[in-house]
Scaffold this active site. Sequence first.
Site, mmCIF file in Angstrom:
data_model
loop_
_atom_site.group_PDB
_atom_site.id
_atom_site.type_symbol
_atom_site.label_atom_id
_atom_site.label_comp_id
_atom_site.label_asym_id
_atom_site.label_seq_id
_atom_site.Cartn_x
_atom_site.Cartn_y
_atom_site.Cartn_z
ATOM 1 N N TYR A 123 3.830 -1.796 -2.984
ATOM 2 C CA TYR A 123 2.567 -1.741 -2.245
ATOM 3 C C TYR A 123 1.932 -3.123 -2.189
ATOM 4 O O TYR A 123 1.496 -3.582 -1.123
ATOM 5 C CB TYR A 123 1.640 -0.751 -2.942
ATOM 6 C CG TYR A 123 0.279 -0.568 -2.314
ATOM 7 C CD1 TYR A 123 0.124 0.211 -1.169
ATOM 8 C CD2 TYR A 123 -0.854 -1.135 -2.881
ATOM 9 C CE1 TYR A 123 -1.133 0.404 -0.601
ATOM 10 C CE2 TYR A 123 -2.115 -0.948 -2.326
ATOM 11 C CZ TYR A 123 -2.243 -0.176 -1.184
ATOM 12 O OH TYR A 123 -3.487 0.013 -0.631
ATOM 13 N N ASP A 175 3.297 9.243 13.814
ATOM 14 C CA ASP A 175 3.904 8.609 12.651
ATOM 15 C C ASP A 175 4.066 7.130 12.991
ATOM 16 O O ASP A 175 4.945 6.762 13.768
ATOM 17 C CB ASP A 175 5.254 9.247 12.346
ATOM 18 C CG ASP A 175 5.968 8.618 11.151
ATOM 19 O OD1 ASP A 175 5.467 7.604 10.614
ATOM 20 O OD2 ASP A 175 7.034 9.125 10.765
ATOM 21 N N VAL A 176 3.229 6.292 12.410
ATOM 22 C CA VAL A 176 3.226 4.887 12.805
ATOM 23 C C VAL A 176 4.445 4.118 12.309
ATOM 24 O O VAL A 176 4.627 2.952 12.669
ATOM 25 C CB VAL A 176 1.936 4.173 12.344
ATOM 26 C CG1 VAL A 176 0.721 4.737 13.064
ATOM 27 C CG2 VAL A 176 1.772 4.238 10.832
#
Length: 248
Positions: A157, A63-64
């Site tokens: 985003y 999980d970055v």
Amino acid sequence: MNRLNGKVAIVTGAGRGIGRATVKLFAAEGAKVVVLSRTANHVDTVVAGIRAAGGTALGIVCDVSDAAHIKAAVDKVIETYGGIDILMNNAFDPSVVTSSIMELSIEKLQRNFEMGPISYLRMMQACYPHLKASGEGRVINVASLAGITGLLPYGPYNMAKEAVRALTRTAAREWGADNITVNNLLPVADTWGAAASNIPAPTTPLARFGSPEDDIAPVALFLASKDAQFLTGYSLTPDGGQIIDSAR
């Protein structure tokens, strides 16, 4: 063939879409690849496919958005392969990408930044000593044309992806002395899965979305290869002509 022979390449978000297509192509071109994804079965499937095709692959569930996961992943790569030559930051969370500006919560914005520029930064920092030691390190950061055009309703985003571009330009200047190139990749491709229903149909001159395998991964390969050794701080847009200089 063999354009990346002997290189060690990490690709995040490699369980699907552009990441999967890229890591498979890198392996086919001779790289020892590292498949990073949050989803274990995706990692296993991609690694198995690469090995079945004769490639060399290491799969790591990561999980970055978690700094400890990043450190553990990079440590594992060094333990296994001894170095890092290429880093492609590609992972994101498609479940939180949409919101109007008026309704945008700080929590949703933070999640986009955690999966975008913050995770990219952490991966870059963790890999930097090894990219420098490589002597010809490559960083490829996947940003988005959505940020350039202000695509609605992708407020959080767009903001995160434009921050990625700023990170890339700054690192390119800072790390040039170490012979590390840092570039953005801004693709137009139909890879969003369930989120794709909210994406407008392509309005490109070529009248289609790009194929991760045929249109996007080869551009990533170019940026990772010796052919792109004199290109840094740039936003390369395999977009079918979507913006044609209007917002570059």
